[in-house]
Design a protein around this motif. Structure first.
Motif, PDB file in Angstrom:
ATOM      1  N   ASN A 154     -24.780  30.744  78.017  1.00 42.00           N
ATOM      2  CA  ASN A 154     -23.929  30.585  77.038  1.00 42.00           C
ATOM      3  C   ASN A 154     -23.545  31.883  76.257  1.00 42.00           C
ATOM      4  O   ASN A 154     -22.286  32.304  76.136  1.00 42.00           O
ATOM      5  CB  ASN A 154     -24.398  29.539  76.029  1.00 42.00           C
ATOM      6  N   GLU A 164     -19.956  33.971  76.657  1.00 39.46           N
ATOM      7  CA  GLU A 164     -19.048  34.033  75.472  1.00 39.46           C
ATOM      8  C   GLU A 164     -18.939  35.811  75.344  1.00 39.46           C
ATOM      9  O   GLU A 164     -17.889  36.095  74.985  1.00 39.46           O
ATOM     10  CB  GLU A 164     -19.983  33.717  74.165  1.00 39.46           C
ATOM     11  N   ARG A 196     -13.635  28.877  72.672  1.00 41.14           N
ATOM     12  CA  ARG A 196     -14.860  28.476  72.765  1.00 41.14           C
ATOM     13  C   ARG A 196     -14.994  27.021  73.143  1.00 41.14           C
ATOM     14  O   ARG A 196     -14.298  26.145  72.357  1.00 41.14           O
ATOM     15  CB  ARG A 196     -15.783  28.754  71.566  1.00 41.14           C
ATOM     16  N   SER A 209     -22.674  25.447  72.256  1.00 36.49           N
ATOM     17  CA  SER A 209     -21.518  26.096  73.178  1.00 36.49           C
ATOM     18  C   SER A 209     -22.004  25.227  74.501  1.00 36.49           C
ATOM     19  O   SER A 209     -22.714  24.784  74.819  1.00 36.49           O
ATOM     20  CB  SER A 209     -21.629  27.556  73.614  1.00 36.49           C
TER      21      SER A 209
END
Length: 587
Positions: free
Chosen positions: A435, A439, A454, A505
């Motif tokens: 994650n 990101e 997100r 996330s």
């Protein structure tokens, strides 16, 4: 020996407490208490002294099973139950029964669940006999016959899996019904038809729909709404279809959570006010929760459980659905219909043979199929990093498209296009690491915590927010900053990110967290080395989350190790259901 290196502090402390209360407590009993506690933490209902390897990575140092059981049977802390189904002594924290060592609370969950399931299974929804007299059955509840004309409209010959029609017919007879089948076999479609027929027979029928997580409940409701519209197009009475329930709740919300209490508002003394309760994704329901749910079903109500016994068992203790299915197959008198024909996957995805091989633990066939690259399936052999693979940009593209959207409804609809699934939460191939790297690839190293696009996953229930474990959200920038949007019954609901309950996330997630969800594209990333969580059930659950495309990345050796491992849970529930079915069912 009174300890083991794999015991957690809380496990070891339980054994130490028993020795403090009674210094004459043998060290084997203190060790057994810790092992029973650890077994529950690792998903088992009990510890099996004959198979310690099921709960331990290294069972070295655990006493021989026969000697272990002898030491336990004579302990003041152990209630040794040889026969019958009595309640365990409340002053003894451990129970030895059928060769298994339980924490007393979990043995009682199992005993109570078996009793209540057996009672539901023995009750029949009795139709009138030819002479008008009710069928003789101690547990019978009158139920009208289904409407033949509507049944034939819903199930025209040759148009549907005949097992779906059989499931609906059985729903007019059984107090407890299991409807099982793999992904896309039409479980919720079957339920839509079942509910239409039941409502046609009894318009004031009180129906509850539930699933273990918020996302699974949302998917259940979405599927039923879609099935309702298909029935409307087929000419089914619109008034009847409008009477079908449009929403589903979590099991916790259905039972009524009491803050800071393990109890619920509905229980055996305060049953649920419904005539028919349908629970989807039942494989995800753990032993304590299933016990509390089944006890809250009213004596004259009907319970229908939907699920896939080949998926991962619940995160918490027990593998309840599998145990009930095993008992049903062994003759426990529990009605079960297994749906066989798959419907979910797109025509461009040839997944069924691979899923069958994985479910059977056939690594040779699974690897041969992956290497042959059937339609919609790609095998990235020996690739340990999805962001270093040739398909990196294709993996990121759905999330880049998400970042170009501004409308919450559009963003939430796009949020299930792609997902990376992992066996582990931590480590280089774990969900947390992936994650963070995804990101960074999307929003840069200096990104805001809550950047536009997100994806968020709720990881704890919050009744104050109306958000539940498994709910998926997306962050979008507007005039007031960033808002986190989640689906709601009346459209998207916005929250300030800082006010959300615990969340993470959701570009990558563990397979356990993905249960109850489905995605257009799934990338299953295996770890570099074999790990305890890997099993054929984990791989099967992961690859059957996809609707259109599947990517599997990792080594053949790790995949072989995963498929050689069965996610077996120690439980006495199936045997207990068989024994209970042979005797009188208690209230």
């Amino acid at each position: 020996m009174s300890s083991h290196p794999e015991l957690r502090t809380v496990d070891a402390e339980l054994g130490a407490l028993l020795r403090r209360l009674d210094p004459d407590t043998p060290p084997q009993v203190a060790l057994a208490a810790g092992l029973a506690s650890l077994a529950v933490a690792r998903g088992h209902a009990a510890f099996d002294p004959a198979r310690p390897q099921l709960a331990l990575d290294d069972p070295a140092g655990v006493p021989d099973a026969a000697a272990f059981v002898d030491a336990l049977a004579g302990s003041r802390w152990v209630d040794a139950i040889d026969e019958g189904d009595r309640a365990a002594a409340p002053d003894r924290p451990l129970v030895l029964e059928r060769g298994l060592l339980y924490l007393r609370r979990y043995r009682e969950y199992e005993r109570r669940l078996a009793q209540r399931l057996a009672r539901l299974a023995r009750r029949r929804l009795a139709r009138p006999a030819a002479d008008g007299a009710p069928q003789p059955d101690l547990f019978a509840t009158p139920a009208p016959a289904y409407d033949r004309a509507l049944f034939e409209r819903l199930f025209p010959p040759g148009a549907h899996d005949p097992h779906q029609a059989e499931a609906v017919r059985r729903a007019f007879d059984e107090g407890l019904l299991l409807i099982t089948g793999g992904p896309g076999t039409g479980k919720t479609t079957t339920i839509a038809r079942l509910l239409a027929l039941r409502l046609q027979a009894k318009r004031d029928l009180r129906i509850a729909l539930a699933a273990p997580t918020g996302r699974a409940a949302e998917r259940m409701a979405e599927s039923l709404r879609a099935a309702r519209e298909r029935l409307r197009a087929d000419g089914v009475d619109p008034a009847l279809l409008d009477a079908l329930p449009a929403e589903a709740s979590t099991v916790h919300r259905l039972l009524g959570t009491i803050p800071d209490s393990p109890r619920f508002r509905h229980d055996a003394d305060h049953p649920l006010p419904y005539d028919l309760i349908v629970v989807d994704e039942a494989s995800m329901v753990d032993l304590p929760l299933m016990c509390k749910l089944v006890e809250a079903v009213a004596d004259d109500a009907q319970l229908v459980l939907l699920g896939d016994r080949d998926q991962l068992p619940s995160v918490e203790a027990g593998d309840v659905l599998a145990a009930i299915v095993d008992a049903a197959e062994a003759g426990a008198g529990i009605a079960r219909v297994h749906l066989r024909r798959g419907w979910r996957q797109a025509e461009s995805l040839e997944l069924a043979p691979l899923a069958d091989a994985v479910r059977a633990g056939d690594a040779d066939t699974a690897l041969a199929l992956l290497r042959a690259a059937p339609a919609g399936v790609a095998f990235h052999e020996d690739v340990p990093d999805p962001l270093a693979a040739p398909g990196r940009e294709a993996l990121l593209e759905p999330w880049r498209a998400l970042m170009r959207l501004e409308d919450p409804a559009e963003a939430l609809a796009l949020a299930t296009r792609a997902r990376v699934l992992t066996a582990l939460r931590d480590g280089p191939q774990g969900a947390n690491t992936l994650n963070a790297r995804i990101e960074e690839a999307l929003a840069g190293a200096q990104r805001e915590t809550y950047f536009h696009g997100r994806l968020l996953l709720i990881v704890e229930n919050s009744y104050r927010h109306g958000l539940f474990n498994g709910d998926l959200g997306v962050c979008l920038r507007d005039g007031d900053g960033i808002t986190a949007w989640f689906a709601g019954a009346d459209g998207p609901r916005g929250f300030h990110p800082g006010a959300l309950p615990a969340h993470a996330s959701a570009f990558a997630m563990t397979v356990h967290k993905a249960q109850g969800s489905e995605f257009d594209t799934v990338w299953l990333q295996l770890p570099r080395q074999d790990a305890r969580p890997l099993s054929r059930e984990l791989v099967y659950t992961a690859l059957t989350r996809t609707r259109r495309a599947l990517h599997v990345a990792g080594s053949a050796a790790v995949l072989r190790a995963a498929l050689s491992r069965h996610a077996e849970r120690v439980s006495g529930l199936a045997a207990r259901l068989l024994d209970t079915a042979r005797g009188p069912a208690r209230p």
